[in-house]
Structures are given as structure tokens and as C-alpha cells.
Design a protein around this motif. Sequence first.
Motif, short mmCIF file in Angstrom:
data_model
loop_
_atom_site.label_atom_id
_atom_site.label_comp_id
_atom_site.label_asym_id
_atom_site.label_seq_id
_atom_site.Cartn_x
_atom_site.Cartn_y
_atom_site.Cartn_z
N GLN A 17 0.83 -1.21 0.00
CA GLN A 17 0.00 0.00 0.00
C GLN A 17 0.87 1.26 0.00
O GLN A 17 0.59 2.22 -0.72
CB GLN A 17 -0.92 0.02 1.23
CG GLN A 17 -2.07 -0.96 1.18
CD GLN A 17 -3.00 -0.79 2.36
OE1 GLN A 17 -2.66 -0.17 3.36
NE2 GLN A 17 -4.21 -1.33 2.25
N VAL A 18 1.89 1.25 0.83
CA VAL A 18 2.79 2.41 0.90
C VAL A 18 3.45 2.63 -0.46
O VAL A 18 3.53 3.77 -0.95
CB VAL A 18 3.85 2.21 2.00
CG1 VAL A 18 4.83 3.37 2.00
CG2 VAL A 18 3.19 2.07 3.38
N ARG A 19 3.89 1.55 -1.07
CA ARG A 19 4.59 1.67 -2.36
C ARG A 19 3.68 2.10 -3.49
O ARG A 19 4.15 2.60 -4.53
CB ARG A 19 5.29 0.35 -2.70
CG ARG A 19 6.57 0.15 -1.89
CD ARG A 19 7.27 -1.15 -2.19
NE ARG A 19 8.62 -1.15 -1.62
CZ ARG A 19 9.31 -2.25 -1.36
NH1 ARG A 19 8.77 -3.44 -1.60
NH2 ARG A 19 10.53 -2.16 -0.85
N ALA A 20 2.38 1.93 -3.32
CA ALA A 20 1.45 2.46 -4.32
C ALA A 20 1.52 3.98 -4.38
O ALA A 20 1.21 4.59 -5.41
CB ALA A 20 0.03 2.01 -4.01
N HIS A 21 1.94 4.60 -3.27
CA HIS A 21 2.08 6.05 -3.20
C HIS A 21 3.54 6.50 -3.32
O HIS A 21 3.82 7.58 -3.83
CB HIS A 21 1.50 6.56 -1.87
CG HIS A 21 0.05 6.26 -1.70
ND1 HIS A 21 -0.95 7.14 -2.07
CD2 HIS A 21 -0.58 5.17 -1.20
CE1 HIS A 21 -2.14 6.60 -1.80
NE2 HIS A 21 -1.94 5.41 -1.27
N LEU A 22 4.44 5.65 -2.83
CA LEU A 22 5.88 5.96 -2.84
C LEU A 22 6.60 4.75 -3.43
O LEU A 22 7.12 3.91 -2.68
CB LEU A 22 6.37 6.25 -1.41
CG LEU A 22 5.69 7.41 -0.68
CD1 LEU A 22 5.99 7.35 0.82
CD2 LEU A 22 6.15 8.74 -1.26
N PRO A 23 6.63 4.62 -4.75
CA PRO A 23 7.06 3.37 -5.38
C PRO A 23 8.47 2.90 -5.03
O PRO A 23 8.73 1.69 -5.01
CB PRO A 23 6.95 3.69 -6.88
CG PRO A 23 5.94 4.79 -6.97
CD PRO A 23 6.14 5.61 -5.73
N ASP A 24 9.38 3.81 -4.75
CA ASP A 24 10.76 3.41 -4.52
C ASP A 24 11.13 3.31 -3.04
O ASP A 24 12.30 3.14 -2.69
CB ASP A 24 11.72 4.39 -5.21
CG ASP A 24 11.58 5.83 -4.68
OD1 ASP A 24 10.52 6.15 -4.09
OD2 ASP A 24 12.52 6.62 -4.86
N ILE A 25 10.15 3.39 -2.15
CA ILE A 25 10.45 3.39 -0.72
C ILE A 25 10.98 2.02 -0.29
O ILE A 25 10.54 0.97 -0.78
CB ILE A 25 9.21 3.79 0.11
CG1 ILE A 25 9.62 4.18 1.54
CG2 ILE A 25 8.15 2.70 0.10
CD1 ILE A 25 8.51 4.85 2.34
N GLN A 26 11.94 2.03 0.63
CA GLN A 26 12.51 0.82 1.19
C GLN A 26 11.94 0.57 2.58
O GLN A 26 11.54 1.52 3.27
CB GLN A 26 14.03 0.94 1.25
CG GLN A 26 14.69 1.12 -0.11
CD GLN A 26 14.34 -0.01 -1.07
OE1 GLN A 26 14.53 -1.18 -0.75
NE2 GLN A 26 13.83 0.35 -2.24
N PRO A 27 11.88 -0.68 3.04
CA PRO A 27 11.35 -0.95 4.38
C PRO A 27 12.03 -0.12 5.48
O PRO A 27 11.36 0.31 6.42
CB PRO A 27 11.63 -2.46 4.57
CG PRO A 27 11.63 -3.01 3.18
CD PRO A 27 12.23 -1.93 2.32
N SER A 28 13.32 0.11 5.35
CA SER A 28 14.05 0.87 6.37
C SER A 28 13.64 2.34 6.42
O SER A 28 14.01 3.06 7.36
CB SER A 28 15.55 0.78 6.12
OG SER A 28 15.89 1.32 4.86
N GLU A 29 12.88 2.78 5.42
CA GLU A 29 12.42 4.17 5.38
C GLU A 29 11.00 4.30 5.93
O GLU A 29 10.40 5.38 5.88
CB GLU A 29 12.47 4.70 3.94
CG GLU A 29 13.90 4.75 3.39
CD GLU A 29 13.94 5.11 1.92
OE1 GLU A 29 14.75 6.00 1.57
OE2 GLU A 29 13.16 4.54 1.13
N VAL A 30 10.47 3.20 6.45
CA VAL A 30 9.12 3.16 7.05
C VAL A 30 9.27 2.94 8.54
O VAL A 30 10.02 2.06 8.98
CB VAL A 30 8.28 2.03 6.43
CG1 VAL A 30 6.90 1.97 7.09
CG2 VAL A 30 8.15 2.19 4.92
N VAL A 31 8.55 3.73 9.35
CA VAL A 31 8.52 3.47 10.79
C VAL A 31 7.09 3.09 11.18
O VAL A 31 6.13 3.72 10.76
CB VAL A 31 9.02 4.68 11.62
CG1 VAL A 31 8.19 5.93 11.40
CG2 VAL A 31 9.06 4.32 13.11
#
Length: 207
Positions: free
Chosen positions: A154-168
Motif C-alpha cells: 500500500q505504501v509503495r502504491a504512493h511511494l514506489p521506490d520506498i525501502q522498508p528501512s524508510e518506514v517506521v
Amino acid sequence: MTIRAVVFDFGGVLFDWNPHHLYRKLIVDEHERQWFLDNICTQAWNTEQDAGRSLAEGTRSLIDEYPHHKALIQAYYDRWHEMLRGPLPEGVQILKALHQANMPLFGLTNWSAETFPYALAHYPFLKHFQDIAVSGKMKLIKPDPAIYHASLAQVRAHLPDIQPSEVVFIDDVAGNIEAAIALGWQGIHHVSAERTAACLREMRVGF
């Protein structure tokens, strides 16, 4: 480390949900009430509904097992909204501050698909979330890794290149945080709004 998205658990972080809020009205004696919630309408039973079992099926199966407690069991979901006392103001304040700072916000909650619409209808601050992973809709439950993968999608649908380490991820259950960290996420075990805010500042999540 750069945090590009914050994922919130709901119960215990943003909402004061507790079966005792209802059952204090139904079972006056504290020890009797605690026994009922520890042995009949247990958290493990409720989790089955959060994982996708229908409220009707869950209620029926428990009444079949404990027919002499039928009225009290029936009340659990008939009067479920009385367990949801309302928002936890300090947690919601953090959410709103992050929203004002334009931080992308997402939800990841163990919640029945049938009761979650009540929260959406009654608590406008939920509109701050770009997407919400509801366990009952997905038929997955924390801390199963699969629900974290679904949330990250779901997060990547909005931020396609985000990595797990960039999510808290913020959750009041330590095991749920441990599961997120095992998948490479950042995690904050929510024990107080003050501590959670301090942890976010340490991660340089500005708000």
C-alpha cells in the motif's frame, strides 16, 4: 536514516478500545467480569473476527459452546461501539502534527472488517491516512509477516521506490513491532505519546 512514511497501529495508539468499557455495565463484579473476558469472550476469540471470520459466525460458535452465557456473548458485537470509548488525544495529536508536516501516513490495524466502518464514519482524523491495511478485510493478522508485506505494498502504491528501512511502524504491542523490525522496518513500541514523539524526533521525523 531517512523516514519517508509513518504507519500507525490504531487500538492503544489512536483509539481507547477495551471490552471492559461495555462489560462494566453488564457484569458489576470485577472478578466475575475479568473471568468472563479471560475465559469466554477472550481476546483470542475476538482476534478470529479481526482475522476475517464474520461476527455472526464467531458469535454463533461461542454461544454453541457456552449457551448459558448467550446474552453476554451476543452483547459483544451488538454493543461493540460501547467498547470504543473514543480517540486517545495525545496519540491523535502526533498524527495530526505529522499530517501538517506533510509526512505520508498509513494505517495497519487488527480490526474486524464489519466494525471498522463505524470508526471511519465517526472519527474524521482517519482521513489523514493515505491508505489503511485492515486485517479483517485482508484476512491477515499481525504479527503475520504477510500483513506487513501487504501494508508495504500500500505504501509503495504512493511511494514506489520506498525501502522498508524508510518506514517506521508505531504499535503498542511489542511483538507486532518485533515482526516489523524483522522485515527491515523501523519500529516504535508505543508506551506513551511522549516517548513515541521523542523517538520520532530522534529519527529526525520533523513535526
